[in-house]
Design an enzyme around this catalytic site. Structure first.
Site, PDB file in Angstrom:
ATOM      1  N   LYS A  59       0.834  -1.208   0.000  1.00  0.00           N
ATOM      2  CA  LYS A  59       0.000   0.000   0.000  1.00  0.00           C
ATOM      3  C   LYS A  59       0.872   1.264   0.000  1.00  0.00           C
ATOM      4  CE  LYS A  59      -3.869  -2.229   2.373  1.00  0.00           C
ATOM      5  NZ  LYS A  59      -4.906  -2.066   3.415  1.00  0.00           N
ATOM      6  N   TYR A 113     -12.358  -2.346  -3.571  1.00  0.00           N
ATOM      7  CA  TYR A 113     -12.882  -2.397  -2.206  1.00  0.00           C
ATOM      8  C   TYR A 113     -14.412  -2.376  -2.177  1.00  0.00           C
ATOM      9  CZ  TYR A 113      -8.292  -1.858   0.027  1.00  0.00           C
ATOM     10  OH  TYR A 113      -7.009  -2.064   0.503  1.00  0.00           O
ATOM     11  N   ASN A 145      -1.897  -0.264   6.984  1.00  0.00           N
ATOM     12  CA  ASN A 145      -1.397  -1.582   7.409  1.00  0.00           C
ATOM     13  C   ASN A 145      -0.499  -2.239   6.363  1.00  0.00           C
ATOM     14  OD1 ASN A 145      -3.387  -2.235   5.635  1.00  0.00           O
ATOM     15  ND2 ASN A 145      -4.496  -3.618   6.994  1.00  0.00           N
ATOM     16  N   HIS A 155      -1.899  -5.437   1.269  1.00  0.00           N
ATOM     17  CA  HIS A 155      -3.200  -6.067   1.039  1.00  0.00           C
ATOM     18  C   HIS A 155      -2.950  -7.420   0.397  1.00  0.00           C
ATOM     19  CE1 HIS A 155      -7.307  -6.782  -0.349  1.00  0.00           C
ATOM     20  NE2 HIS A 155      -6.731  -7.227  -1.455  1.00  0.00           N
ATOM     21  N   GLU A 183      -9.322 -10.018  -8.125  1.00  0.00           N
ATOM     22  CA  GLU A 183      -8.348  -8.938  -7.945  1.00  0.00           C
ATOM     23  C   GLU A 183      -7.209  -9.019  -8.968  1.00  0.00           C
ATOM     24  OE1 GLU A 183      -7.446  -9.280  -3.742  1.00  0.00           O
ATOM     25  OE2 GLU A 183      -9.397  -8.473  -3.180  1.00  0.00           O
TER      26      GLU A 183
HETATM   27  P1  CMP Z   1      -7.248  -4.673   3.406  1.00  0.00           P
HETATM   28  O1  CMP Z   1      -6.740  -6.047   3.620  1.00  0.00           O
HETATM   29  O2  CMP Z   1      -6.616  -3.876   2.307  1.00  0.00           O
HETATM   30  O3  CMP Z   1      -8.821  -4.729   3.154  1.00  0.00           O
HETATM   31  C1  CMP Z   1      -9.717  -3.763   3.615  1.00  0.00           C
HETATM   32  C2  CMP Z   1      -9.041  -2.688   4.380  1.00  0.00           C
HETATM   33  O4  CMP Z   1      -9.881  -1.862   5.136  1.00  0.00           O
HETATM   34  C3  CMP Z   1      -8.124  -3.302   5.395  1.00  0.00           C
HETATM   35  O5  CMP Z   1      -7.024  -3.877   4.775  1.00  0.00           O
HETATM   36  C4  CMP Z   1      -7.820  -2.118   6.299  1.00  0.00           C
HETATM   37  O6  CMP Z   1      -6.673  -1.415   5.894  1.00  0.00           O
HETATM   38  C5  CMP Z   1      -9.049  -1.250   6.090  1.00  0.00           C
HETATM   39  N1  CMP Z   1      -9.808  -1.102   7.349  1.00  0.00           N
HETATM   40  C6  CMP Z   1     -10.385  -2.059   8.059  1.00  0.00           C
HETATM   41  N2  CMP Z   1     -10.983  -1.530   9.149  1.00  0.00           N
HETATM   42  C7  CMP Z   1     -10.761  -0.189   9.104  1.00  0.00           C
HETATM   43  C8  CMP Z   1     -11.117   0.901   9.932  1.00  0.00           C
HETATM   44  N3  CMP Z   1     -11.833   0.713  11.038  1.00  0.00           N
HETATM   45  N4  CMP Z   1     -10.714   2.134   9.579  1.00  0.00           N
HETATM   46  C9  CMP Z   1      -9.988   2.315   8.441  1.00  0.00           C
HETATM   47  N5  CMP Z   1      -9.627   1.312   7.597  1.00  0.00           N
HETATM   48  C10 CMP Z   1     -10.006   0.079   7.938  1.00  0.00           C
END
Ligand code: CMP
Length: 143
Positions: A9, A49, A112, A115, A126
């Site tokens: 990311k 998403y 985080n 993905h 995807e």
């Molecule tokens: P990802 O695996 O990319 O898939 C969905 C994403 O939503 C997840 O990683 C997080 O980065 C994001 N996400 C999940 N919960 C929250 C939250 N409470 N606030 C912001 N982002 C979120």
């Protein structure tokens, strides 16, 4: 052979973690079959998403993932979808174990670092969303 979609990311690219992350999956023994640095459009982000459309953080999610370049990858190997998820660690870095990508480098649930597809269905969806068939390279590699 199973394939999965992984993406460093914008926070991971900014923090120079692309090499570290590629290295982890290479050392594990998975095969890289596609990779590119790309700037995601709002349209692609919303589609990627789509399942989170109704969540309160959807706007934030799209804004963040389009905020800078991402490094998109397709990896191949036995059980690569579930194993890559384990190597990534839990979505919330605060709960991710040390030794996982998010446990070692993640800061917040939004930022985080990585993905990864969570099922064979999402991997197929995807991969096709981010890559053209001619961008995936078929080659043999020793285990
Ligand atoms: P990802 O695996 O990319 O898939 C969905 C994403 O939503 C997840 O990683 C997080 O980065 C994001 N996400 C999940 N919960 C929250 C939250 N409470 N606030 C912001 N982002 C979120």
């Amino acid at each position: 052979m199973e394939k999965t979609f992984l993406m460093v990311k914008p926070d991971g690219v900014q923090r120079n973690l692309v090499g570290e992350i590629v290295n982890r999956f290479e050392r594990k023994g998975f095969k890289l079959v596609g990779a590119k640095l790309m700037q995601i459009s709002e349209e692609l982000a919303s589609e990627h998403y789509g399942e989170h459309k109704e969540r309160p953080f959807f706007g934030e999610l799209v804004e963040f993932i389009t905020s800078g370049p991402v490094f998109a990858m397709v990896w191949e190997g036995e059980k690569v979808i579930s194993t890559a998820r384990e190597m990534m660690g839990k979505t919330n870095p605060a709960e991710a174990l040390p030794g996982t990508v998010r446990g070692d480098f993640g800061v917040t649930v939004g930022k985080n670092v990585i993905h990864g597809s969570d099922s064979p269905e999402s991997a197929e969806r995807e991969i096709n969303l981010f890559f053209n068939q001619n961008e995936l390279i078929s080659y043999s590699k020793q285990d």
